[in-house]
Design an enzyme around this catalytic site. Structure first.
Site, PDB file in Angstrom:
ATOM      1  N   GLU A 160       1.533   6.277  -7.144  1.00  0.00           N
ATOM      2  CA  GLU A 160       0.458   7.193  -7.524  1.00  0.00           C
ATOM      3  C   GLU A 160       0.914   8.646  -7.479  1.00  0.00           C
ATOM      4  O   GLU A 160       0.620   9.429  -8.395  1.00  0.00           O
ATOM      5  CB  GLU A 160      -0.751   7.002  -6.607  1.00  0.00           C
ATOM      6  CG  GLU A 160      -1.528   5.735  -6.878  1.00  0.00           C
ATOM      7  CD  GLU A 160      -2.743   5.595  -5.982  1.00  0.00           C
ATOM      8  OE1 GLU A 160      -2.933   6.413  -5.048  1.00  0.00           O
ATOM      9  OE2 GLU A 160      -3.512   4.650  -6.203  1.00  0.00           O
ATOM     10  N   GLU A 188       0.835  -1.205   0.000  1.00  0.00           N
ATOM     11  CA  GLU A 188       0.000   0.000   0.000  1.00  0.00           C
ATOM     12  C   GLU A 188       0.870   1.256   0.000  1.00  0.00           C
ATOM     13  O   GLU A 188       0.569   2.234  -0.703  1.00  0.00           O
ATOM     14  CB  GLU A 188      -0.936   0.003   1.209  1.00  0.00           C
ATOM     15  CG  GLU A 188      -1.976   1.096   1.179  1.00  0.00           C
ATOM     16  CD  GLU A 188      -3.006   0.951   0.068  1.00  0.00           C
ATOM     17  OE1 GLU A 188      -3.110   1.890  -0.744  1.00  0.00           O
ATOM     18  OE2 GLU A 188      -3.700  -0.075   0.007  1.00  0.00           O
TER      19      GLU A 188
END
Length: 115
Positions: A70, A63
């Site tokens: 991102e 994550e």
């Protein structure tokens, strides 16, 4: 030594950013706390704890890497780009795979203890 300590400050900043901006990370943290509570309740073995800790770490690390990817992709390609979107989708897929592995391990450990 000062440089070494600064690296912890930067890492904490990145972790804090992820906690504040990524609802999925919070979801994974809550899931991890629930699994740890279940582990204590069901008195899992040392080997089972090892599997639980590794799975929690796997999900959290993927994550964090997904978040870093991102941010980088958004910086490099602020407007819509098919390939940029694909990069983000693949990174998110890595998190999904890690979470599914963790879920499978949880089923293997906890289902026999419940039934």
């Amino acid at each position: 030594m000062n440089r070494f300590l600064k690296s912890f400050k930067f890492a904490a900043k990145g972790l804090s950013h992820t906690v504040v901006t990524q609802p999925n990370f919070i979801f994974h943290l809550i899931a991890a706390l629930l699994v740890v509570a279940a582990g204590w309740y069901f008195e899992v073995s040392k080997g089972e704890w090892l599997a639980i800790v590794i799975c929690i770490g796997l999900v959290m690390v993927t994550e964090l890497i997904n978040t870093a990817i991102e941010v980088l992709v958004d910086w490099l390609s602020p407007e819509f780009n098919v390939k940029a979107g694909l990069v983000k989708d693949i990174a998110a897929g890595a998190v999904l795979v890690a979470a599914l592995i963790a879920l499978l391990v949880a089923f293997i450990i906890f289902v026999p203890k419940i039934f």
